[in-house]
Design an enzyme around this catalytic site. Structure first.
Site, PDB file in Angstrom:
ATOM      1  N   ALA A 184       0.814  -1.217   0.000  1.00 33.98           N
ATOM      2  CA  ALA A 184       0.000   0.000   0.000  1.00 33.98           C
ATOM      3  C   ALA A 184       0.854   1.276   0.000  1.00 33.98           C
ATOM      4  O   ALA A 184       0.616   2.191  -0.787  1.00 33.98           O
ATOM      5  CB  ALA A 184      -0.944  -0.007   1.198  1.00 33.98           C
ATOM      6  N   GLU A 204       9.140  -4.817  -7.418  1.00 35.88           N
ATOM      7  CA  GLU A 204       8.484  -5.705  -6.448  1.00 35.88           C
ATOM      8  C   GLU A 204       9.119  -7.091  -6.533  1.00 35.88           C
ATOM      9  O   GLU A 204       9.227  -7.660  -7.602  1.00 35.88           O
ATOM     10  CB  GLU A 204       6.977  -5.782  -6.757  1.00 35.88           C
ATOM     11  CG  GLU A 204       6.203  -6.839  -5.981  1.00 35.88           C
ATOM     12  CD  GLU A 204       6.323  -6.732  -4.471  1.00 35.88           C
ATOM     13  OE1 GLU A 204       6.786  -7.704  -3.848  1.00 35.88           O
ATOM     14  OE2 GLU A 204       5.976  -5.664  -3.927  1.00 35.88           O
ATOM     15  N   GLY A 272       8.183  -2.778   4.072  1.00 34.43           N
ATOM     16  CA  GLY A 272       7.611  -3.317   5.307  1.00 34.43           C
ATOM     17  C   GLY A 272       8.011  -2.518   6.533  1.00 34.43           C
ATOM     18  O   GLY A 272       8.626  -1.454   6.424  1.00 34.43           O
ATOM     19  N   ASP A 311       0.278  -1.881  15.665  1.00 35.97           N
ATOM     20  CA  ASP A 311       1.376  -2.303  14.798  1.00 35.97           C
ATOM     21  C   ASP A 311       2.534  -2.981  15.518  1.00 35.97           C
ATOM     22  O   ASP A 311       3.407  -3.556  14.871  1.00 35.97           O
ATOM     23  CB  ASP A 311       1.922  -1.101  14.003  1.00 35.97           C
ATOM     24  CG  ASP A 311       1.022  -0.702  12.850  1.00 35.97           C
ATOM     25  OD1 ASP A 311      -0.057  -1.300  12.717  1.00 35.97           O
ATOM     26  OD2 ASP A 311       1.396   0.209  12.083  1.00 35.97           O
ATOM     27  N   HIS A 450     -29.791   4.019  -7.145  1.00 43.42           N
ATOM     28  CA  HIS A 450     -29.399   4.307  -8.530  1.00 43.42           C
ATOM     29  C   HIS A 450     -29.446   5.812  -8.763  1.00 43.42           C
ATOM     30  O   HIS A 450     -30.357   6.464  -8.292  1.00 43.42           O
ATOM     31  CB  HIS A 450     -30.378   3.615  -9.499  1.00 43.42           C
ATOM     32  CG  HIS A 450     -30.110   3.919 -10.927  1.00 43.42           C
ATOM     33  ND1 HIS A 450     -29.117   3.288 -11.645  1.00 43.42           N
ATOM     34  CD2 HIS A 450     -30.691   4.813 -11.784  1.00 43.42           C
ATOM     35  CE1 HIS A 450     -29.116   3.769 -12.879  1.00 43.42           C
ATOM     36  NE2 HIS A 450     -30.056   4.689 -12.983  1.00 43.42           N
TER      37      HIS A 450
END
Length: 471
Positions: A184, A204, A272, A311, A450
Site C-alpha cells: 500500500a 516488487e 515493510g 502495529d 441508482h
C-alpha cells in the site's frame, strides 16, 4: 507532588493508543497516555491522513490536466506547486493533532510527553520535559507502533534514499524515482509522484504488485499503472544501491535473471515495517516473535496487567485494526476491574478491510478467490466491470471492477475485492455484510440506490450466480 498512579496507562498515542485511552476514560477508568513525539502518532501526523491530502492534490491535478475529457477548458499552464501541496498536507496533519489534544482534555486523560520505559508489567518511567517521572497503573497498554524497514545496504538518509516520512515532505521534486516495494505505501507514493509528473519505476520482489490482493486486482492495477506511464518490474530485486550527491545508482535483477544498472534521482524504500518494541523493557515481560508482541484475542500479553495493540503486535498493520484492538482491550480491562455492563468482542481478522489510495483505488475484505480455494472451499465468484455501470460512465471513471467470492455450499460471503473510483468508500458495505454473516440471498435482495457506483457491488453478487443484469 502530582498523582502518578492510574487505572490504565497507554504507551503510545497513535490510532490504537489514543482510541484505547478514550474508551478507558468513557468506562470511568483513570487514564494516562505517554507519547514521545506527537499525539495521533504516525497515522495522523506522518501516515494515513497526510498522505491522503497529498493524493487528493495529485488527483485534482490529474482532473485539471484532463479537463477537456469533461468538455471543459482551463486556460494557462497547469502545474503543481510542490511546496504548497506539502504545506496543505502538513496543515491537515496539524489540525488532526490538535483534535486529538482536545479529545484528551475532553475525556480528562492525563498526557505525559516523553520516552516511556516499562519497569514491570504495571509500572513505567517517562523521560521527558519534566525530567524523569515514575508512573504506576493497574493495567498498561503498549501501543508503540512501528517504523519503516531500512534496506540493509542503503539506509534512508532523507536526501536521496527516502522512507514514507521523507517522501511526504520532499525538499525538491524527484525527476526519476525508484520505489522499492509495491504494498500500500509504495504504490500510493508511486501514484502520487507519477501524477505529479515524475518518471516512476516500481520494483516488487514477488510476482505481482499489491501481492496481498486478489490476483485479478493485481493484474488490473499493473495494467492501469503501466498505461499511466509507470515502469513496473515484478519478480525483481534491488541488489545494490550506490548513493551520490546527485542521485542513486541501482543494480536491479529482473525476472529473467538479467542485472541492469539504472540511475535515479531518488529512491523510496517501502519494504515493510519494524515494530517499535526495542529498549522499552519488554524482553522479560512478553513473548516476542521477530519483535512483535504476542497477544491473545483481547490484547493480553503473558504478564498479568500488561496488554498490547496495533502495529507492535501481529498484523494486519492497519490503523483501523489498531483502533478496534484498542476498544477491545479497554473493555476487557474494565471487565477485569469489575464493570459488569461491558462485553468485549475479540477481533475477527477476516473482517478487517484493506484500502489502498492509489489511482485507481483498491479495497478488499476477507479471502481472495485463491485463498478460499486453498482453504478447501468450493467457491462461486462473480465479477462486474465499471464499464457496465451508468454512474461510473457519467463520472468518466469507467475503469475498474468488483469481484465477490462465495462459499458455493452455504452462500456465505467469503471475500470482496474492488479496484476503481471510490471503492475505499464502498467496501464498508461488504464489511458490514461479512460481520453480520450475510449470504448471497440477503445481498441479492438488498435494494442498491441508482445511479451509484455501488450498484456494481450488487451486480457482482448476481454475476456469481449467473444473474447479472447489465453485462
Amino acid at each position: 507532588m502530582a498523582d502518578t498512579s492510574y487505572d490504565v496507562i497507554v504507551l503510545g498515542s497513535g490510532p490504537g493508543g489514543y482510541v484505547a485511552a478514550i474508551r478507558c476514560a468513557q468506562l470511568g477508568l483513570k487514564t494516562a497516555i505517554v507519547e514521545r513525539e506527537l499525539l495521533g502518532g504516525i497515522c495522523l501526523n506522518w501516515g494515513c491522513i497526510p498522505t491522503k491530502a497529498l493524493l487528493r492534490s495529485a488527483e485534482i491535478l490529474h482532473y485539471a490536466q484532463h479537463a477537456s475529457d469533461y468538455g471543459l477548458k482551463i486556460a494557462g499552464k497547469i502545474e503543481a506547486d510542490l511546496e504548497a501541496v506539502v504545506k496543505r498536507s502538513r496543515g491537515v496533519a496539524k489540525q488532526l493533532n490538535q483534535g486529538v489534544t482536545h479529545l484528551m482534555k475532553k475525556n480528562k486523560i492525563t498526557v505525559h510527553m516523553g520516552e516511556g520505559q516499562l519497569t514491570g508489567p504495571t509500572s513505567l518511567t517517562v523521560k521527558g520535559e519534566k525530567g524523569e517521572e515514575k508512573l504506576t497503573a493497574k493495567h498498561i497498554i503498549v501501543a508503540t507502533g512501528a517504523r519503516a524497514r531500512d534496506l540493509p545496504f542503503a539506509p534512508a538518509d532523507g536526501k536521496r534514499v527516502w522512507t514514507y516520512r521523507h517522501a511526504m515532505t520532499p525538499s525538491d521534486m524527484p525527476k526519476k524515482l525508484l520505489v522499492i516495494g509495491s504494498g500500500a505505501i509504495g504504490i500510493e507514493f508511486a501514484s502520487f509522484y507519477n501524477d505529479m509528473g515524475c518518471d516512476v519505476t516500481v520494483v516488487e520482489m514477488l510476482d505481482r504488485v499489491v501481492p496481498v490482493e486478489d490476483k485479478d486486482v493485481s493484474a488490473f492495477l499493473e495494467k492501469s499503472l503501466t498505461k499511466q506511464g509507470m515502469t513496473i518490474m515484478t519478480g525483481a530485486g534491488v541488489e545494490d544501491l550506490k548513493v551520490s550527491g546527485t542521485g542513486v545508482k541501482a543494480k536491479i535483477k529482473a525476472k529473467d535473471g538479467k542485472v541492469s544498472e539504472t540511475e535515479f534521482s531518488h529512491c523510496i524504500v517501502a519494504i515493510g515495517i519494524v515494530p517499535n518494541t526495542e529498549n522499552i523493557g519488554l524482553e522479560k515481560l512478553a513473548e516476542m516473535d521477530r519483535g512483535f508482541i504476542q497477544i491473545d484475542s483481547y490484547g493480553r500479553t503473558r504478564s498479568k496487567g500488561l496488554w498490547a495493540i496495533g502495529d507492535c503486535t501481529p498484523g494486519p498493520w492497519l490503523a483501523h485494526k489498531a483502533s478496534h484492538e484498542g476498544v477491545t482491550a479497554a473493555e476487557a480491562i474494565a471487565k477485569e476491574l469489575g464493570n459488569k455492563d461491558v462485553h468485549p468482542h475479540p477481533l475477527d481478522r477476516n473482517n478487517i478491510p484493506g484500502c489502498t489510495y492509489c489511482h485507481p483505488q483498491i479495497a478488499s475484505v476477507g479471502m481472495t478467490e485463491a485463498k478460499a480455494k486453498e482453504a478447501g472451499y468450493e467457491v462461486k465468484a462473480g465479477t462486474f466491470p465499471f464499464i457496465g455501470n451508468g454512474k461510473a460512465i457519467a463520472l468518466g471513471e469507467a475503469e475498474g471492477f468488483v469481484k465477490t467470492v462465495f462459499d458455493a455450499k452455504t452462500g456465505e460471503l467469503l471475500g470482496a475485492h474492488m479496484v476503481g473510483a471510490e471503492v475505499t468508500e464502498m467496501i464498508q458495505g461488504y464489511v458490514i455484510g461479512k460481520t453480520l454473516e450475510t449470504t448471497e440471498a440477503e445481498l441479492m435482495n438488498t435494494v442498491f440506490p441508482h445511479p451509484t457506483i455501488s450498484e456494481s457491488m450488487h451486480e457482482s453478487v448476481l454475476a456469481a450466480y449467473g444473474r447479472a443484469l447489465h453485462i
